[in-house]
Write a protein that holds these residues in place. Structure first.
Motif, PDB file in Angstrom:
ATOM      1  N   ALA A 143       0.839  -1.201   0.000  1.00 27.57           N
ATOM      2  CA  ALA A 143       0.000   0.000   0.000  1.00 27.57           C
ATOM      3  C   ALA A 143       0.876   1.254   0.000  1.00 27.57           C
ATOM      4  O   ALA A 143       2.013   1.230   0.484  1.00 27.57           O
ATOM      5  CB  ALA A 143      -0.904  -0.008   1.228  1.00 27.57           C
ATOM      6  N   ASP A 144       0.317   2.332  -0.531  1.00 28.15           N
ATOM      7  CA  ASP A 144       1.034   3.612  -0.547  1.00 28.15           C
ATOM      8  C   ASP A 144       1.422   4.039   0.867  1.00 28.15           C
ATOM      9  O   ASP A 144       2.492   4.617   1.071  1.00 28.15           O
ATOM     10  CB  ASP A 144       0.190   4.692  -1.202  1.00 28.15           C
ATOM     11  CG  ASP A 144       0.040   4.496  -2.702  1.00 28.15           C
ATOM     12  OD1 ASP A 144       0.794   3.685  -3.292  1.00 28.15           O
ATOM     13  OD2 ASP A 144      -0.840   5.154  -3.295  1.00 28.15           O
ATOM     14  N   ASP A 145       0.567   3.771   1.842  1.00 26.72           N
ATOM     15  CA  ASP A 145       0.869   4.124   3.241  1.00 26.72           C
ATOM     16  C   ASP A 145       2.116   3.402   3.737  1.00 26.72           C
ATOM     17  O   ASP A 145       2.934   3.977   4.443  1.00 26.72           O
ATOM     18  CB  ASP A 145      -0.301   3.779   4.161  1.00 26.72           C
ATOM     19  CG  ASP A 145      -1.486   4.708   3.961  1.00 26.72           C
ATOM     20  OD1 ASP A 145      -1.334   5.717   3.249  1.00 26.72           O
ATOM     21  OD2 ASP A 145      -2.555   4.412   4.522  1.00 26.72           O
ATOM     22  N   TYR A 146       2.264   2.130   3.366  1.00 30.58           N
ATOM     23  CA  TYR A 146       3.431   1.344   3.772  1.00 30.58           C
ATOM     24  C   TYR A 146       4.702   1.967   3.194  1.00 30.58           C
ATOM     25  O   TYR A 146       5.703   2.138   3.890  1.00 30.58           O
ATOM     26  CB  TYR A 146       3.282  -0.109   3.302  1.00 30.58           C
ATOM     27  CG  TYR A 146       4.521  -0.935   3.520  1.00 30.58           C
ATOM     28  CD1 TYR A 146       4.767  -1.535   4.751  1.00 30.58           C
ATOM     29  CD2 TYR A 146       5.466  -1.098   2.506  1.00 30.58           C
ATOM     30  CE1 TYR A 146       5.911  -2.289   4.966  1.00 30.58           C
ATOM     31  CE2 TYR A 146       6.606  -1.842   2.712  1.00 30.58           C
ATOM     32  CZ  TYR A 146       6.828  -2.436   3.944  1.00 30.58           C
ATOM     33  OH  TYR A 146       7.961  -3.171   4.144  1.00 30.58           O
ATOM     34  N   ILE A 147       4.646   2.319   1.918  1.00 32.15           N
ATOM     35  CA  ILE A 147       5.816   2.900   1.253  1.00 32.15           C
ATOM     36  C   ILE A 147       6.155   4.254   1.864  1.00 32.15           C
ATOM     37  O   ILE A 147       7.323   4.565   2.097  1.00 32.15           O
ATOM     38  CB  ILE A 147       5.583   2.994  -0.265  1.00 32.15           C
ATOM     39  CG1 ILE A 147       5.416   1.579  -0.839  1.00 32.15           C
ATOM     40  CG2 ILE A 147       6.719   3.736  -0.952  1.00 32.15           C
ATOM     41  CD1 ILE A 147       4.908   1.523  -2.260  1.00 32.15           C
ATOM     42  N   ALA A 148       5.153   5.055   2.169  1.00 34.68           N
ATOM     43  CA  ALA A 148       5.380   6.354   2.808  1.00 34.68           C
ATOM     44  C   ALA A 148       6.014   6.179   4.189  1.00 34.68           C
ATOM     45  O   ALA A 148       6.914   6.934   4.566  1.00 34.68           O
ATOM     46  CB  ALA A 148       4.069   7.119   2.918  1.00 34.68           C
ATOM     47  N   GLN A 149       5.571   5.172   4.933  1.00 32.39           N
ATOM     48  CA  GLN A 149       6.168   4.899   6.249  1.00 32.39           C
ATOM     49  C   GLN A 149       7.618   4.478   6.099  1.00 32.39           C
ATOM     50  O   GLN A 149       8.480   4.870   6.891  1.00 32.39           O
ATOM     51  CB  GLN A 149       5.384   3.810   6.985  1.00 32.39           C
ATOM     52  CG  GLN A 149       4.047   4.266   7.478  1.00 32.39           C
ATOM     53  CD  GLN A 149       3.237   3.119   8.081  1.00 32.39           C
ATOM     54  OE1 GLN A 149       3.558   1.942   7.911  1.00 32.39           O
ATOM     55  NE2 GLN A 149       2.179   3.475   8.785  1.00 32.39           N
TER      56      GLN A 149
END
Length: 111
Positions: A63-69
């Motif tokens: 997910a985009d959230d995982y990559i941002a984290q």
């Protein structure tokens, strides 16, 4: 040209005369030239590459959230000194300072 898993393998193949041409980072030119000189070989600069982009690919399943984290954790390692502790002595000080400056600018921190 050769494709290797680790940068040091590229250097080693070059030093063993198993490769005739390599793309080399400006920070490591002097040590490479010294090793080649010891072998009686001269390092000849052919051309400068003005811009090099390095990418880390994630599976589309992330997910985009995982990559941002992940990106945020990487930048935090620049800010809190943990990246410096791991790579000081491996990477030149100028390169480490550039990464730290990048993270400070993203965070709006100036010093």
């Amino acid at each position: 040209m050769t494709l290797t898993v680790q940068k040091s393998q590229c250097r080693d193949m070059f030093l063993q005369q198993r490769a005739d041409l390599i793309v080399w980072n400006e920070f490591f030119t002097a040590p490479l030239a010294q090793k080649l000189s010891e072998q009686g070989t001269e390092l000849v600069r052919i051309a400068d590459i003005d811009e090099v982009q390095l990418y880390l690919a994630f599976s589309a399943e992330h997910a985009d959230d995982y990559i941002a984290q992940w990106q945020q954790a990487l930048e935090q390692s620049y800010l809190d000194g943990s990246m410096r502790a791991l790579y000081q002595g491996t990477f030149p000080e100028e390169l480490i300072m550039r990464l730290e400056q990048f993270a400070r600018q993203k965070q709006g921190i100036s010093f």
